[in-house]
Motif scaffolding. Structure first.
Motif, short mmCIF file in Angstrom:
data_model
loop_
_atom_site.label_atom_id
_atom_site.label_comp_id
_atom_site.label_asym_id
_atom_site.label_seq_id
_atom_site.Cartn_x
_atom_site.Cartn_y
_atom_site.Cartn_z
N LYS A 66 -4.12 2.17 9.04
CA LYS A 66 -3.45 3.12 9.93
C LYS A 66 -1.99 2.70 10.11
O LYS A 66 -1.71 1.61 10.61
CB LYS A 66 -4.15 3.16 11.30
CG LYS A 66 -5.58 3.67 11.25
CD LYS A 66 -5.65 5.12 10.78
CE LYS A 66 -7.08 5.65 10.79
NZ LYS A 66 -7.16 7.04 10.27
N SER A 67 -1.09 3.55 9.67
CA SER A 67 0.33 3.21 9.72
C SER A 67 1.14 4.48 9.68
O SER A 67 0.67 5.55 9.29
CB SER A 67 0.70 2.31 8.53
OG SER A 67 0.43 2.97 7.31
N THR A 68 2.41 4.38 10.08
CA THR A 68 3.34 5.48 9.90
C THR A 68 3.78 5.51 8.45
O THR A 68 3.56 4.56 7.70
CB THR A 68 4.57 5.32 10.80
OG1 THR A 68 5.32 4.17 10.37
CG2 THR A 68 4.17 5.15 12.26
N ILE A 69 4.45 6.57 8.05
CA ILE A 69 4.88 6.67 6.66
C ILE A 69 5.91 5.59 6.34
O ILE A 69 5.93 5.03 5.24
CB ILE A 69 5.42 8.08 6.35
CG1 ILE A 69 5.60 8.26 4.84
CG2 ILE A 69 6.70 8.38 7.12
CD1 ILE A 69 5.83 9.68 4.42
N SER A 70 6.79 5.29 7.29
CA SER A 70 7.78 4.24 7.06
C SER A 70 7.11 2.88 6.90
O SER A 70 7.46 2.10 5.99
CB SER A 70 8.77 4.19 8.23
OG SER A 70 9.77 3.23 8.01
N GLU A 71 6.14 2.59 7.73
CA GLU A 71 5.40 1.33 7.62
C GLU A 71 4.64 1.26 6.30
O GLU A 71 4.61 0.21 5.65
CB GLU A 71 4.44 1.18 8.79
CG GLU A 71 5.13 0.98 10.14
CD GLU A 71 4.18 1.13 11.32
OE1 GLU A 71 4.55 0.67 12.42
OE2 GLU A 71 3.09 1.71 11.15
N ALA A 72 4.04 2.37 5.90
CA ALA A 72 3.27 2.40 4.66
C ALA A 72 4.17 2.14 3.45
O ALA A 72 3.81 1.38 2.54
CB ALA A 72 2.56 3.74 4.51
N ARG A 73 5.33 2.77 3.43
CA ARG A 73 6.25 2.54 2.32
C ARG A 73 6.68 1.07 2.27
O ARG A 73 6.76 0.47 1.18
CB ARG A 73 7.48 3.45 2.46
CG ARG A 73 7.20 4.94 2.33
CD ARG A 73 8.50 5.70 2.08
NE ARG A 73 8.39 7.12 2.40
CZ ARG A 73 7.88 8.05 1.59
NH1 ARG A 73 7.38 7.69 0.42
NH2 ARG A 73 7.86 9.32 1.95
N GLN A 74 6.94 0.48 3.43
CA GLN A 74 7.38 -0.91 3.45
C GLN A 74 6.25 -1.86 3.07
O GLN A 74 6.49 -2.86 2.37
CB GLN A 74 7.92 -1.25 4.85
CG GLN A 74 8.57 -2.62 4.94
CD GLN A 74 9.70 -2.78 3.95
OE1 GLN A 74 10.50 -1.86 3.75
NE2 GLN A 74 9.78 -3.94 3.31
N ILE A 75 5.05 -1.59 3.50
CA ILE A 75 3.90 -2.42 3.11
C ILE A 75 3.73 -2.40 1.59
O ILE A 75 3.54 -3.43 0.95
CB ILE A 75 2.63 -1.92 3.82
CG1 ILE A 75 2.70 -2.24 5.32
CG2 ILE A 75 1.38 -2.57 3.21
CD1 ILE A 75 1.66 -1.52 6.15
N GLY A 76 3.80 -1.21 1.01
CA GLY A 76 3.69 -1.10 -0.44
C GLY A 76 4.80 -1.84 -1.16
O GLY A 76 4.55 -2.53 -2.16
N ALA A 77 6.01 -1.73 -0.64
CA ALA A 77 7.14 -2.44 -1.26
C ALA A 77 6.94 -3.94 -1.20
O ALA A 77 7.25 -4.67 -2.15
CB ALA A 77 8.44 -2.05 -0.55
N GLY A 78 6.38 -4.43 -0.09
CA GLY A 78 6.16 -5.86 0.05
C GLY A 78 5.09 -6.41 -0.86
O GLY A 78 5.12 -7.59 -1.23
N LEU A 79 4.13 -5.57 -1.24
CA LEU A 79 3.04 -6.01 -2.11
C LEU A 79 3.38 -5.90 -3.60
O LEU A 79 2.75 -6.55 -4.43
CB LEU A 79 1.79 -5.17 -1.83
CG LEU A 79 1.13 -5.40 -0.46
CD1 LEU A 79 0.03 -4.36 -0.24
CD2 LEU A 79 0.56 -6.80 -0.36
#
Length: 249
Positions: A66-79
């Motif tokens: 569960k995340s906002t779109i901004s958080e989701a994009r950043q999580i993906g970038a970090g992985l």
């Protein structure tokens, strides 16, 4: 300028989703298997399961979070581990020659293209893309998270996506990339095509006003802090409607 190759295996697609099971198959059909995919799914439908079924596991990472779109994009970038990150959305398909066209822009640090339509609202998407071109020419990138390729190191260098924003996070990131001195290209020959028009169905004038007015405030750093976490009901209501429809199916 240094020459940089851009192979499919050099690209990780970062895909945030919220109840996109009706759109995800078309998106996956347009994505080459050799591209890495990180799905960050905040929904409660079968989107994540469909991705896991249709993608090779060695090129795919699926997170239910569960995340906002901004958080989701950043999580993906970090992985991600690849040099390039492609940020896009599940309600589009990539043009058949998309990745071939991208290779022409490999000397740039950030590349963004248009979102068009093969079906409804074609005129709207055409004129919106024309506005992107004009904005880029006067030095203001008008990027969309539906079609945005960035070097992974640069996302880190500029501090990543702003977690306070729940919309327009894509444009705001690219403005910081521009101000940091990196090379940005608008690539009109790398379109994606919308397959779901639920936000435009709420009114094209409303969509245009929302985008232009809010982005203008963000760009000029005039948006009040309390507004950064709000989308003024526009995106969240569309997503809630979709979620409810999915639950009834």
């Amino acid at each position: 300028m240094k020459g940089v190759s851009m192979q499919l295996s050099d690209i990780t697609v970062v895909l945030p989703t919220l109840n996109e099971e009706k759109n995800i198959r078309n998106f996956l059909a347009s994505l080459p298997n050799a591209c890495h995919l990180i799905l960050v799914d905040a929904g409660d439908d079968k989107t994540a399961e469909i991705v896991a079924q249709h993608r090779l596991p060695e090129f795919t990472q699926v997170l239910r979070l569960k995340s906002t779109i901004s958080e989701a994009r950043q999580i993906g970038a970090g992985l991600a581990k690849t040099e390039w990150l492609l940020f896009t959305d599940a309600d589009v398909v990539l043009a058949p020659a998309y990745f071939h066209a991208l290779s022409k822009y490999a000397e740039f640090d950030c590349i963004y293209g248009a979102k068009l339509s093969h079906t409804r609202f074609r005129r709207y998407y055409h004129w919106f893309a024309y506005g992107q071109r004009l904005s880029h020419k006067i030095g203001i990138p008008a990027a969309s998270g539906s079609n945005l390729l960035v070097r992974r190191s640069i996302v880190t260098d500029v501090g990543g996506f702003d977690p306070e924003l729940i919309c327009n996070e894509d444009s705001e990131l690219v403005w910081r990339i521009k101000r940091a001195g990196y090379r940005i290209a608008f690539a009109p020959d790398t379109p994606v095509y919308a397959t779901d028009h639920r936000r435009l169905e709420k009114g094209t004038l409303r969509k245009t006003f929302h985008s232009v007015f809010r982005c203008s405030l963000l760009y000029c750093d005039l948006i009040p802090a309390r507004w950064r976490k709000l989308d003024w009901g526009y995106w969240s209501h569309a997503q809630q409607g979709e979620s409810s429809a999915s639950a009834q199916d």
